[in-house]
Motif scaffolding. Structure first.
Motif, PDB file in Angstrom:
ATOM      1  N   ILE A  71       1.602  66.465  -1.271  1.00  0.00           N
ATOM      2  CA  ILE A  71       0.400  66.079  -0.523  1.00  0.00           C
ATOM      3  C   ILE A  71       0.788  65.604   0.875  1.00  0.00           C
ATOM      4  O   ILE A  71       0.186  65.999   1.878  1.00  0.00           O
ATOM      5  CB  ILE A  71      -0.362  64.966  -1.273  1.00  0.00           C
ATOM      6  N   ALA A  72       1.805  64.739   0.948  1.00  0.00           N
ATOM      7  CA  ALA A  72       2.246  64.216   2.239  1.00  0.00           C
ATOM      8  C   ALA A  72       2.775  65.325   3.142  1.00  0.00           C
ATOM      9  O   ALA A  72       2.513  65.335   4.349  1.00  0.00           O
ATOM     10  CB  ALA A  72       3.313  63.140   2.025  1.00  0.00           C
ATOM     11  N   ALA A  73       3.498  66.284   2.565  1.00  0.00           N
ATOM     12  CA  ALA A  73       4.056  67.386   3.349  1.00  0.00           C
ATOM     13  C   ALA A  73       2.960  68.255   3.956  1.00  0.00           C
ATOM     14  O   ALA A  73       3.159  68.894   5.004  1.00  0.00           O
ATOM     15  CB  ALA A  73       4.978  68.233   2.473  1.00  0.00           C
ATOM     16  N   ALA A  74       1.784  68.264   3.315  1.00  0.00           N
ATOM     17  CA  ALA A  74       0.652  69.039   3.830  1.00  0.00           C
ATOM     18  C   ALA A  74      -0.137  68.280   4.886  1.00  0.00           C
ATOM     19  O   ALA A  74      -1.163  68.771   5.373  1.00  0.00           O
ATOM     20  CB  ALA A  74      -0.268  69.437   2.678  1.00  0.00           C
ATOM     21  N   GLY A  75       0.316  67.063   5.239  1.00  0.00           N
ATOM     22  CA  GLY A  75      -0.329  66.293   6.296  1.00  0.00           C
ATOM     23  C   GLY A  75      -1.448  65.385   5.830  1.00  0.00           C
ATOM     24  O   GLY A  75      -2.189  64.830   6.646  1.00  0.00           O
ATOM     25  N   ARG A  76      -1.581  65.211   4.530  1.00  0.00           N
ATOM     26  CA  ARG A  76      -2.598  64.307   3.998  1.00  0.00           C
ATOM     27  C   ARG A  76      -1.949  62.971   3.621  1.00  0.00           C
ATOM     28  O   ARG A  76      -0.739  62.879   3.446  1.00  0.00           O
ATOM     29  CB  ARG A  76      -3.271  64.923   2.770  1.00  0.00           C
ATOM     30  N   HIS A  77      -2.797  61.949   3.468  1.00  0.00           N
ATOM     31  CA  HIS A  77      -2.314  60.620   3.100  1.00  0.00           C
ATOM     32  C   HIS A  77      -2.582  60.336   1.619  1.00  0.00           C
ATOM     33  O   HIS A  77      -3.626  60.733   1.087  1.00  0.00           O
ATOM     34  CB  HIS A  77      -2.997  59.550   3.946  1.00  0.00           C
ATOM     35  N   CYS A  78      -1.660  59.633   0.978  1.00  0.00           N
ATOM     36  CA  CYS A  78      -1.822  59.179  -0.405  1.00  0.00           C
ATOM     37  C   CYS A  78      -1.893  57.653  -0.418  1.00  0.00           C
ATOM     38  O   CYS A  78      -1.055  56.980   0.195  1.00  0.00           O
ATOM     39  CB  CYS A  78      -0.640  59.601  -1.268  1.00  0.00           C
ATOM     40  N   VAL A  79      -2.879  57.108  -1.109  1.00  0.00           N
ATOM     41  CA  VAL A  79      -3.002  55.668  -1.314  1.00  0.00           C
ATOM     42  C   VAL A  79      -2.847  55.416  -2.809  1.00  0.00           C
ATOM     43  O   VAL A  79      -3.569  56.009  -3.621  1.00  0.00           O
ATOM     44  CB  VAL A  79      -4.365  55.145  -0.809  1.00  0.00           C
ATOM     45  N   VAL A  80      -1.906  54.539  -3.173  1.00  0.00           N
ATOM     46  CA  VAL A  80      -1.531  54.365  -4.584  1.00  0.00           C
ATOM     47  C   VAL A  80      -1.568  52.894  -4.963  1.00  0.00           C
ATOM     48  O   VAL A  80      -1.085  52.038  -4.209  1.00  0.00           O
ATOM     49  CB  VAL A  80      -0.105  54.910  -4.836  1.00  0.00           C
ATOM     50  N   VAL A  81      -2.130  52.588  -6.129  1.00  0.00           N
ATOM     51  CA  VAL A  81      -2.045  51.245  -6.701  1.00  0.00           C
ATOM     52  C   VAL A  81      -1.411  51.348  -8.077  1.00  0.00           C
ATOM     53  O   VAL A  81      -1.591  52.348  -8.784  1.00  0.00           O
ATOM     54  CB  VAL A  81      -3.431  50.563  -6.757  1.00  0.00           C
ATOM     55  N   GLU A  82      -0.667  50.333  -8.459  1.00  0.00           N
ATOM     56  CA  GLU A  82       0.034  50.347  -9.746  1.00  0.00           C
ATOM     57  C   GLU A  82      -0.928  50.088 -10.902  1.00  0.00           C
ATOM     58  O   GLU A  82      -1.782  49.194 -10.831  1.00  0.00           O
ATOM     59  CB  GLU A  82       1.135  49.284  -9.755  1.00  0.00           C
ATOM     60  N   GLY A  83      -0.796  50.860 -11.971  1.00  0.00           N
ATOM     61  CA  GLY A  83      -1.579  50.656 -13.179  1.00  0.00           C
ATOM     62  C   GLY A  83      -0.785  49.917 -14.236  1.00  0.00           C
ATOM     63  O   GLY A  83       0.421  49.689 -14.097  1.00  0.00           O
ATOM     64  N   ASN A  84      -1.442  49.562 -15.329  1.00  0.00           N
ATOM     65  CA  ASN A  84      -0.781  48.752 -16.357  1.00  0.00           C
ATOM     66  C   ASN A  84       0.328  49.506 -17.077  1.00  0.00           C
ATOM     67  O   ASN A  84       1.262  48.892 -17.606  1.00  0.00           O
ATOM     68  CB  ASN A  84      -1.813  48.256 -17.375  1.00  0.00           C
ATOM     69  N   ASN A  85       0.273  50.848 -17.091  1.00  0.00           N
ATOM     70  CA  ASN A  85       1.302  51.635 -17.773  1.00  0.00           C
ATOM     71  C   ASN A  85       2.387  52.170 -16.847  1.00  0.00           C
ATOM     72  O   ASN A  85       3.379  52.724 -17.317  1.00  0.00           O
ATOM     73  CB  ASN A  85       0.656  52.835 -18.489  1.00  0.00           C
ATOM     74  N   ASP A  86       2.198  52.018 -15.539  1.00  0.00           N
ATOM     75  CA  ASP A  86       3.076  52.706 -14.599  1.00  0.00           C
ATOM     76  C   ASP A  86       4.540  52.293 -14.700  1.00  0.00           C
ATOM     77  O   ASP A  86       5.425  53.114 -14.464  1.00  0.00           O
ATOM     78  CB  ASP A  86       2.587  52.491 -13.169  1.00  0.00           C
ATOM     79  N   ASP A  87       4.803  51.027 -15.004  1.00  0.00           N
ATOM     80  CA  ASP A  87       6.204  50.588 -15.039  1.00  0.00           C
ATOM     81  C   ASP A  87       6.696  50.363 -16.461  1.00  0.00           C
ATOM     82  O   ASP A  87       7.690  49.675 -16.683  1.00  0.00           O
ATOM     83  CB  ASP A  87       6.390  49.314 -14.209  1.00  0.00           C
ATOM     84  N   THR A  88       6.007  50.952 -17.447  1.00  0.00           N
ATOM     85  CA  THR A  88       6.409  50.804 -18.843  1.00  0.00           C
ATOM     86  C   THR A  88       7.850  51.244 -19.061  1.00  0.00           C
ATOM     87  O   THR A  88       8.595  50.640 -19.848  1.00  0.00           O
ATOM     88  CB  THR A  88       5.479  51.620 -19.760  1.00  0.00           C
ATOM     89  N   MET A  89       8.261  52.291 -18.367  1.00  0.00           N
ATOM     90  CA  MET A  89       9.606  52.827 -18.509  1.00  0.00           C
ATOM     91  C   MET A  89      10.555  52.310 -17.424  1.00  0.00           C
ATOM     92  O   MET A  89      11.681  52.782 -17.303  1.00  0.00           O
ATOM     93  CB  MET A  89       9.560  54.362 -18.455  1.00  0.00           C
ATOM     94  N   GLY A  90      10.086  51.350 -16.616  1.00  0.00           N
ATOM     95  CA  GLY A  90      10.923  50.788 -15.566  1.00  0.00           C
ATOM     96  C   GLY A  90      11.194  51.740 -14.415  1.00  0.00           C
ATOM     97  O   GLY A  90      12.218  51.619 -13.732  1.00  0.00           O
ATOM     98  N   THR A  91      10.251  52.669 -14.167  1.00  0.00           N
ATOM     99  CA  THR A  91      10.489  53.704 -13.165  1.00  0.00           C
ATOM    100  C   THR A  91       9.601  53.583 -11.936  1.00  0.00           C
ATOM    101  O   THR A  91       9.743  54.367 -10.993  1.00  0.00           O
ATOM    102  CB  THR A  91      10.261  55.096 -13.785  1.00  0.00           C
ATOM    103  N   TYR A  92       8.685  52.616 -11.892  1.00  0.00           N
ATOM    104  CA  TYR A  92       7.719  52.573 -10.800  1.00  0.00           C
ATOM    105  C   TYR A  92       8.365  52.231  -9.461  1.00  0.00           C
ATOM    106  O   TYR A  92       7.813  52.534  -8.402  1.00  0.00           O
ATOM    107  CB  TYR A  92       6.592  51.588 -11.111  1.00  0.00           C
ATOM    108  N   GLY A  93       9.534  51.629  -9.503  1.00  0.00           N
ATOM    109  CA  GLY A  93      10.249  51.362  -8.261  1.00  0.00           C
ATOM    110  C   GLY A  93      10.487  52.621  -7.449  1.00  0.00           C
ATOM    111  O   GLY A  93      10.566  52.584  -6.210  1.00  0.00           O
ATOM    112  N   ARG A  94      10.588  53.765  -8.118  1.00  0.00           N
ATOM    113  CA  ARG A  94      10.781  55.035  -7.413  1.00  0.00           C
ATOM    114  C   ARG A  94       9.545  55.392  -6.583  1.00  0.00           C
ATOM    115  O   ARG A  94       9.668  56.023  -5.523  1.00  0.00           O
ATOM    116  CB  ARG A  94      11.101  56.140  -8.414  1.00  0.00           C
ATOM    117  N   VAL A  95       8.370  54.989  -7.038  1.00  0.00           N
ATOM    118  CA  VAL A  95       7.151  55.235  -6.262  1.00  0.00           C
ATOM    119  C   VAL A  95       7.157  54.364  -5.008  1.00  0.00           C
ATOM    120  O   VAL A  95       6.825  54.820  -3.907  1.00  0.00           O
ATOM    121  CB  VAL A  95       5.904  54.963  -7.123  1.00  0.00           C
TER     122      VAL A  95
END
Length: 291
Positions: A71-95
């Motif tokens: 999406i970003a490469a196409a020139g659009r913007h992404c807005v992201v908020v963390e959900g309750n399951n997003d870091d269940t696997m300890g991977t949300y830091g990558r986002v």
């Protein structure tokens, strides 16, 4: 006019609703909708990196990151908020790392950020009350991932529009705000047209389409009456807009009527005890009526 497209709870690996041949939800499922709607900003209201809707066994964080980067490469913007399951696997830091590396990926959990001239405020799960109590500056759009019992706090935030993920699909005008609740995407999504405020909202839930404009109510196509009622009023005995108004009014009445009287009246209206206590505190807490 700025167009915003919002998703939540990305159902990676599940069967794509209405798709031929049992096609599964993947990156292209979202990119197709992005191309069709042509937004400047794509909002992800939580549970994009690991989602309760799928349990796919895939590396959903990597799928989500690939989607954000494309999406970003196409020139659009992404807005992201963390959900309750997003870091269940300890991977949300990558986002968060991806957001730090790209001027077009905005991870806004717990903060404000202006994107394309629109001020977004990110409210992650279980921080609704705290942020409502401390918010002073106005935002344009609140992006949250709030459990149903905690959503009433979102209406205390100074903003024109609230978009939340988690569950319980609904679109309405409540307490002077446009309110959108999304569930498993891409089956549900919303487009918002913004120009000095929201001008048009189109909400999609499968084949059902609901359009809302300020002060004009709603127009719907492809929705049976029961589904339309659920999507605009909620599934409880009391329409959700009425529940929000009753709870916010009751907060002001505690000092004059007393806690017991207020609680009994709200319970009689069909509002769940958990919803009342999350907003007003426990029933046993002492409140003296004003003399």
């Amino acid at each position: 006019m700025t167009r915003i497209l919002a998703f939540s709870d990305l159902s990676w690996g599940t069967k794509e609703r209405g798709a031929p041949g049992g096609r599964k939800v993947d990156r292209d499922s979202f990119l197709r909708l992005i191309e069709e709607t042509d937004p400047e900003v794509i909002v992800f209201a939580g549970d994009g990196a690991y989602d309760r809707c799928s349990r796919s066994g895939l590396d959903e964080t990597e799928l989500f990151l690939g989607l954000l980067r494309e999406i970003a490469a196409a020139g659009r913007h992404c807005v992201v908020v963390e959900g309750n399951n997003d870091d269940t696997m300890g991977t949300y830091g990558r986002v968060r790392e991806a957001a730090e590396a790209s001027p077009r990926i905005h991870e806004i959990s717990g903060k404000r950020e202006t994107v394309c001239g629109i001020c977004f405020l990110g409210v992650p799960t279980r921080r609704e009350k705290r942020m409502a109590g401390s918010a002073r500056e106005e935002a344009d759009i609140v992006v949250a991932h709030a459990p149903l019992a905690d959503r009433v706090w979102l209406f205390d935030l100074p903003a024109a529009c609230v978009v939340t993920g988690h569950y319980g699909m609904l679109v309405s005008e409540i307490a002077g705000k446009a309110y959108v609740a999304l569930d498993c995407s891409p089956a549900s999504y919303v487009t918002i047209e913004w120009e000095d405020g929201w001008r048009r909202i189109e909400y999609a839930a499968g084949a059902c389409r609901i359009t809302m404009r300020p002060g004009e109510g709603i127009a719907a196509t492809g929705c049976d009456p029961a589904l339309l009622r659920d999507l605009t009023e909620g599934t409880g005995p009391l329409p959700y807009p009425d529940e929000v108004e009753a709870l916010r009014r009751a907060k002001e009445e505690l000092a004059t009527l007393g806690r017991e009287e207020v609680f009994l009246r709200l319970l009689a209206m069909g509002i769940r005890k958990t919803h009342i206590e999350r907003y007003l505190g426990s029933r046993g807490k002492r409140t003296r009526p004003a003399r």
